[in-house]
Design a protein around this motif. Structure first.
Motif, mmCIF file in Angstrom:
data_model
loop_
_atom_site.group_PDB
_atom_site.id
_atom_site.type_symbol
_atom_site.label_atom_id
_atom_site.label_comp_id
_atom_site.label_asym_id
_atom_site.label_seq_id
_atom_site.Cartn_x
_atom_site.Cartn_y
_atom_site.Cartn_z
ATOM 1 N N ARG A 1 15.473 102.952 1.792
ATOM 2 C CA ARG A 1 14.715 102.934 3.051
ATOM 3 C C ARG A 1 13.711 101.785 3.058
ATOM 4 O O ARG A 1 13.056 101.531 2.062
ATOM 5 N N ASN A 2 13.641 101.113 4.144
ATOM 6 C CA ASN A 2 12.518 100.191 4.311
ATOM 7 C C ASN A 2 12.071 100.159 5.762
ATOM 8 O O ASN A 2 12.714 100.731 6.640
ATOM 9 N N SER A 3 10.945 99.548 5.977
ATOM 10 C CA SER A 3 10.326 99.567 7.295
ATOM 11 C C SER A 3 10.838 98.415 8.134
ATOM 12 O O SER A 3 11.158 97.338 7.607
ATOM 13 N N MET B 1 8.953 102.288 11.677
ATOM 14 C CA MET B 1 7.774 101.633 11.091
ATOM 15 C C MET B 1 6.562 102.528 11.331
ATOM 16 O O MET B 1 6.265 102.895 12.463
ATOM 17 N N TRP B 2 5.904 102.858 10.244
ATOM 18 C CA TRP B 2 4.705 103.714 10.299
ATOM 19 C C TRP B 2 3.499 102.792 10.433
ATOM 20 O O TRP B 2 3.273 101.931 9.584
ATOM 21 N N ARG B 3 2.747 102.993 11.499
ATOM 22 C CA ARG B 3 1.558 102.166 11.710
ATOM 23 C C ARG B 3 0.350 103.055 11.991
ATOM 24 O O ARG B 3 0.491 104.138 12.564
ATOM 25 N N THR B 4 -0.786 102.555 11.603
ATOM 26 C CA THR B 4 -2.037 103.213 11.996
ATOM 27 C C THR B 4 -2.926 102.161 12.676
ATOM 28 O O THR B 4 -2.867 101.987 13.869
ATOM 29 N N GLY B 5 -3.711 101.447 11.887
ATOM 30 C CA GLY B 5 -4.662 100.494 12.463
ATOM 31 C C GLY B 5 -5.864 101.231 13.024
ATOM 32 O O GLY B 5 -5.931 102.469 12.981
ATOM 33 N N LYS C 1 14.768 93.451 5.450
ATOM 34 C CA LYS C 1 14.181 92.739 4.305
ATOM 35 C C LYS C 1 14.649 93.423 3.019
ATOM 36 O O LYS C 1 14.905 94.643 3.022
ATOM 37 N N VAL D 1 -2.193 110.750 11.853
ATOM 38 C CA VAL D 1 -1.790 110.193 10.545
ATOM 39 C C VAL D 1 -0.904 108.972 10.718
ATOM 40 O O VAL D 1 -0.744 108.188 9.781
HETATM 41 C C1 LIG Z 1 -0.512 105.649 6.542
HETATM 42 C C2 LIG Z 1 0.135 104.293 6.702
HETATM 43 C C3 LIG Z 1 -0.331 103.438 7.675
HETATM 44 C C4 LIG Z 1 0.238 102.177 7.837
HETATM 45 N N1 LIG Z 1 -0.237 101.359 8.823
HETATM 46 C C5 LIG Z 1 0.321 100.142 8.998
HETATM 47 C C6 LIG Z 1 -0.118 99.293 10.051
HETATM 48 O O1 LIG Z 1 -0.979 99.657 10.848
HETATM 49 N N2 LIG Z 1 0.446 98.080 10.161
HETATM 50 C C7 LIG Z 1 1.416 97.647 9.296
HETATM 51 O O2 LIG Z 1 1.895 96.524 9.439
HETATM 52 N N3 LIG Z 1 1.871 98.446 8.306
HETATM 53 C C8 LIG Z 1 1.355 99.677 8.136
HETATM 54 N N4 LIG Z 1 1.801 100.490 7.137
HETATM 55 C C9 LIG Z 1 2.801 99.976 6.175
HETATM 56 C C10 LIG Z 1 4.218 99.969 6.710
HETATM 57 O O3 LIG Z 1 4.534 101.193 7.355
HETATM 58 C C11 LIG Z 1 5.230 99.746 5.560
HETATM 59 O O4 LIG Z 1 5.185 100.813 4.655
HETATM 60 C C12 LIG Z 1 4.970 98.447 4.824
HETATM 61 O O5 LIG Z 1 5.160 97.372 5.721
HETATM 62 C C13 LIG Z 1 5.910 98.265 3.621
HETATM 63 O O6 LIG Z 1 7.233 98.281 4.031
HETATM 64 P P1 LIG Z 1 8.278 99.282 3.361
HETATM 65 O O7 LIG Z 1 7.960 100.655 3.896
HETATM 66 O O8 LIG Z 1 9.614 98.775 3.793
HETATM 67 O O9 LIG Z 1 8.085 99.193 1.884
HETATM 68 C C14 LIG Z 1 1.295 101.768 6.993
HETATM 69 C C15 LIG Z 1 1.789 102.664 6.037
HETATM 70 C C16 LIG Z 1 1.217 103.914 5.889
HETATM 71 C C17 LIG Z 1 1.761 104.862 4.849
#
Ligand SMILES: Cc1cc2nc3c(=O)[nH]c(=O)nc-3n(C[C@H](O)[C@H](O)[C@H](O)COP(=O)(O)O)c2cc1C
Length: 186
Positions: free
Chosen positions: A10-12, A133-137, A171, A158
């Motif tokens: 899995r990747n984002s 894609m999990w995002r917060t910010g 990627k 969350v």
């Molecule tokens: C709680 C949480 C919040 C995240 N928030 C962001 C974000 O706001 N922006 C971002 O680019 N990546 C964010 N990420 C990271 C991506 O979701 C992702 O995990 C990271 O780019 C690495 O990629 P991968 O999951 O393929 O390893 C967050 C991950 C987690 C667990």
């Protein structure tokens, strides 16, 4: 997809496109989320789906949060906020519905549980060939956003999970050395 491959590959995917996932796929995704570990059977999670113009309403809310903080924010910054939820055909807000002062389950465990549900969402999406894609910010911690989404005071966003069809190439999955992270007592 094999469970082993799902867990390791899995990747984002920041670039997501296409249609909103079908109802069958979404039902699978939510059922996976609802299988997250849950101390005390509190079911401490809720999900809000944003599709179509709902994403624009979410973008407006993100912009309101910006303006509450910086009333003279430049037009470009405002536009950026408004466009954020449009990066995918669908966004799911994963929310920890926290029961404060629970006698056995501290708030942090409830938030972790909601995080596990969010992780199950992205794994389930991957299993169905979708990108996530999990995002917060800042917006995930902003009181204007929380209020606009109708959250109670102790609730916590969350994540905003962006979902859609994968655009572009995946990627490569990075390699990690297990030994860098594991300590053993035996
Ligand atoms: C709680 C949480 C919040 C995240 N928030 C962001 C974000 O706001 N922006 C971002 O680019 N990546 C964010 N990420 C990271 C991506 O979701 C992702 O995990 C990271 O780019 C690495 O990629 P991968 O999951 O393929 O390893 C967050 C991950 C987690 C667990």
């Amino acid at each position: 997809m094999q469970a082993e491959a799902l867990l390791l590959e899995r990747n984002s995917h920041p670039r997501l496109t296409g249609e909103v996932p079908g109802q069958d796929v979404l039902e699978f995704i939510y059922q996976a989320a609802l299988r997250a570990p849950d101390h005390g059977n509190l079911r401490p999670w809720r999900f809000i789906e944003f599709t179509g113009q709902g994403r624009e309403r979410l973008g407006e809310l993100f912009c309101q949060a910006l303006l509450a903080d910086k009333p003279d924010a430049e037009e470009a910054m405002q536009k950026k906020r408004k466009m954020m939820p449009l990066r995918a055909p669908m966004v799911i807000a994963a929310i920890a519905k926290v029961t404060p002062d629970h006698p056995k389950v501290p708030a942090v465990e409830q938030v972790i549980s909601a995080g596990a549900a969010a992780q199950n969402i992205i794994l389930a999406a991957h299993a169905k060939g979708l990108g996530a894609m999990w995002r917060t910010g800042d917006v995930a911690f902003d009181p204007v956003v929380s209020k606009g989404l109708g959250l109670a005071e102790d609730d916590q966003i969350v994540g905003f999970i962006y979902l859609g069809e994968i655009e572009g190439r995946c990627k490569p999955v990075p390699e990690h050395n297990t030994e860098d992270y594991v300590e053993r007592w035996s």
